[in-house]
Design a protein around this motif. Structure first.
Motif, PDB file in Angstrom:
ATOM      1  N   ALA A  86      66.201  45.003  62.522  1.00 11.28           N
ATOM      2  CA  ALA A  86      66.703  43.785  61.876  1.00 11.28           C
ATOM      3  C   ALA A  86      66.270  42.544  62.648  1.00 11.28           C
ATOM      4  O   ALA A  86      65.914  41.516  62.054  1.00 11.28           O
ATOM      5  CB  ALA A  86      68.229  43.855  61.772  1.00 11.28           C
ATOM      6  N   ARG A  87      66.316  42.616  63.971  1.00 17.25           N
ATOM      7  CA  ARG A  87      65.918  41.470  64.792  1.00 17.25           C
ATOM      8  C   ARG A  87      64.427  41.167  64.645  1.00 17.25           C
ATOM      9  O   ARG A  87      64.022  39.998  64.671  1.00 17.25           O
ATOM     10  CB  ARG A  87      66.213  41.758  66.268  1.00 17.25           C
ATOM     11  CG  ARG A  87      67.684  41.981  66.588  1.00 17.25           C
ATOM     12  CD  ARG A  87      68.475  40.686  66.686  1.00 17.25           C
ATOM     13  NE  ARG A  87      69.792  40.924  67.265  1.00 17.25           N
ATOM     14  CZ  ARG A  87      70.075  40.820  68.553  1.00 17.25           C
ATOM     15  NH1 ARG A  87      69.132  40.471  69.407  1.00 17.25           N
ATOM     16  NH2 ARG A  87      71.303  41.056  68.991  1.00 17.25           N
ATOM     17  N   LEU A  88      63.621  42.213  64.485  1.00 12.60           N
ATOM     18  CA  LEU A  88      62.168  42.037  64.468  1.00 12.60           C
ATOM     19  C   LEU A  88      61.598  41.955  63.061  1.00 12.60           C
ATOM     20  O   LEU A  88      60.406  41.657  62.892  1.00 12.60           O
ATOM     21  CB  LEU A  88      61.491  43.189  65.223  1.00 12.60           C
ATOM     22  CG  LEU A  88      61.886  43.343  66.704  1.00 12.60           C
ATOM     23  CD1 LEU A  88      61.188  44.549  67.301  1.00 12.60           C
ATOM     24  CD2 LEU A  88      61.537  42.086  67.482  1.00 12.60           C
ATOM     25  N   GLY A  89      62.416  42.261  62.058  1.00 16.13           N
ATOM     26  CA  GLY A  89      61.940  42.204  60.686  1.00 16.13           C
ATOM     27  C   GLY A  89      60.997  43.334  60.326  1.00 16.13           C
ATOM     28  O   GLY A  89      60.010  43.120  59.602  1.00 16.13           O
ATOM     29  N   VAL A  90      61.265  44.540  60.865  1.00 15.45           N
ATOM     30  CA  VAL A  90      60.431  45.704  60.564  1.00 15.45           C
ATOM     31  C   VAL A  90      61.338  46.833  60.067  1.00 15.45           C
ATOM     32  O   VAL A  90      62.566  46.746  60.109  1.00 15.45           O
ATOM     33  CB  VAL A  90      59.634  46.173  61.811  1.00 15.45           C
ATOM     34  CG1 VAL A  90      58.708  45.080  62.295  1.00 15.45           C
ATOM     35  CG2 VAL A  90      60.592  46.601  62.933  1.00 15.45           C
ATOM     36  N   ASP A  91      60.714  47.913  59.603  1.00 18.10           N
ATOM     37  CA  ASP A  91      61.461  49.079  59.136  1.00 18.10           C
ATOM     38  C   ASP A  91      62.042  49.838  60.339  1.00 18.10           C
ATOM     39  O   ASP A  91      61.363  49.983  61.361  1.00 18.10           O
ATOM     40  CB  ASP A  91      60.522  49.990  58.338  1.00 18.10           C
ATOM     41  CG  ASP A  91      61.282  51.095  57.624  1.00 18.10           C
ATOM     42  OD1 ASP A  91      61.654  52.068  58.304  1.00 18.10           O
ATOM     43  OD2 ASP A  91      61.483  50.970  56.412  1.00 18.10           O
ATOM     44  N   PRO A  92      63.286  50.345  60.253  1.00 22.85           N
ATOM     45  CA  PRO A  92      63.856  51.125  61.360  1.00 22.85           C
ATOM     46  C   PRO A  92      63.001  52.319  61.761  1.00 22.85           C
ATOM     47  O   PRO A  92      62.986  52.692  62.946  1.00 22.85           O
ATOM     48  CB  PRO A  92      65.210  51.579  60.794  1.00 22.85           C
ATOM     49  CG  PRO A  92      65.570  50.530  59.802  1.00 22.85           C
ATOM     50  CD  PRO A  92      64.260  50.114  59.175  1.00 22.85           C
ATOM     51  N   LYS A  93      62.275  52.911  60.798  1.00 24.81           N
ATOM     52  CA  LYS A  93      61.423  54.042  61.139  1.00 24.81           C
ATOM     53  C   LYS A  93      60.283  53.614  62.066  1.00 24.81           C
ATOM     54  O   LYS A  93      59.827  54.395  62.903  1.00 24.81           O
ATOM     55  CB  LYS A  93      60.859  54.682  59.873  1.00 24.81           C
ATOM     56  CG  LYS A  93      61.910  55.393  59.028  1.00 24.81           C
ATOM     57  CD  LYS A  93      61.282  56.051  57.816  1.00 24.81           C
ATOM     58  CE  LYS A  93      62.333  56.780  56.989  1.00 24.81           C
ATOM     59  NZ  LYS A  93      61.749  57.436  55.786  1.00 24.81           N
ATOM     60  N   THR A  94      59.858  52.362  61.898  1.00 27.49           N
ATOM     61  CA  THR A  94      58.812  51.838  62.785  1.00 27.49           C
ATOM     62  C   THR A  94      59.336  51.755  64.218  1.00 27.49           C
ATOM     63  O   THR A  94      58.644  52.144  65.180  1.00 27.49           O
ATOM     64  CB  THR A  94      58.349  50.448  62.319  1.00 27.49           C
ATOM     65  OG1 THR A  94      57.809  50.542  60.998  1.00 27.49           O
ATOM     66  CG2 THR A  94      57.289  49.870  63.251  1.00 27.49           C
TER      67      THR A  94
END
Length: 249
Positions: A24-32
């Motif tokens: 959420a902080r980085l704006g990416v998918d949790p799987k990433t």
């Protein structure tokens, strides 16, 4: 798939974050984030973001990163520092001017210690005759900054007298093609003695003679380094200086 116990995983846990929080902080998918935690290397901008997020250094998070490229060390230009000018070996000055192939520059108030060395004016004259450009900038004897410097050192008119005496010592160069002597009236922060890429810089200390102040032995290694700064300073003084008068026999 690697273990979720690598440095990044530990760093996130120590920061109170899990994969979902970091994503959420980085704006990416949790799987990433999970793939990063199990060993996959993020792109550089993501590595920087994770380092800021966790407070860990990049090389602590990813020990296999290649060492960061170190910037050029300008300090490599400093060959030696003498505690004061009188600590410089006496033959160093002659060796410096003897080594010149293209140009010799001197910027000082009097440079009397060079003018009184019987070998130095002779070497300078021979160098000028072989095509080496020789430029000597001495303080204007009646200039306001020479007077001020003399007062600061507690010698009054002695500074002006030293310059006139030095000019007598440099007499062989006055009419020598390829050699020039000029007077300057500047606040002299350092005396400069240059032979091609090498410099001896005598720093000035308030109230103390140059012989009691440190000397830096420098050699140019880059176009924008320490030596370049001193050479630019010399050129500025030289361009504003005026020709010294001839010395009567």
């Amino acid at each position: 798939m690697g273990s979720v116990n690598g440095p990044l995983a530990r760093a996130l846990r120590s920061a109170g974050l899990d994969a979902i929080d970091a994503a959420a902080r980085l704006g990416v998918d949790p799987k990433t984030v999970q793939r990063w935690m199990t060993g996959r290397m993020p792109y550089p901008r993501r590595r920087d973001a994770l380092a800021r997020l966790t407070g860990w250094a990049s090389h602590d998070l990813w020990p296999d990163l290649p060492p960061a490229k170190q910037p050029a060390r300008i300090a490599d230009e400093v060959l030696i520092i003498y505690p004061h000018r009188s600590a410089v070996p006496t033959d160093t000055w002659a060796r410096l001017v003897s080594s010149a192939k293209r140009e010799i520059d001197v910027l000082a108030y009097s440079a009397l210690f060079l003018a009184e060395d019987a070998s130095i004016p002779h070497i300078l004259r021979q160098k000028a005759r072989t095509g080496v450009r020789v430029r000597i900038a001495l303080g204007q004897p009646d200039g306001q900054n020479v007077v001020r410097r003399g007062n600061e050192e507690g010698i009054g008119d002695g500074m002006s007298a030293r310059i006139r005496t030095a000019l007598v010592g440099f007499r062989p160069l006055i009419d020598e093609p390829g050699a020039w002597i000029r007077f300057h009236d500047t606040v002299l922060y350092n005396s400069i003695f240059r032979a091609d890429e090498e410099l001896l810089v005598n720093t000035h200390v308030y109230g103390r003679p140059g012989a009691h102040a440190p000397v830096l032995h420098l050699k140019a290694l880059r176009m924008d380094g320490i030596v370049a700064s001193y050479l630019d300073s010399f050129e500025r003084v030289w361009s504003a200086a005026r020709a010294a008068p001839s010395v009567p026999d």
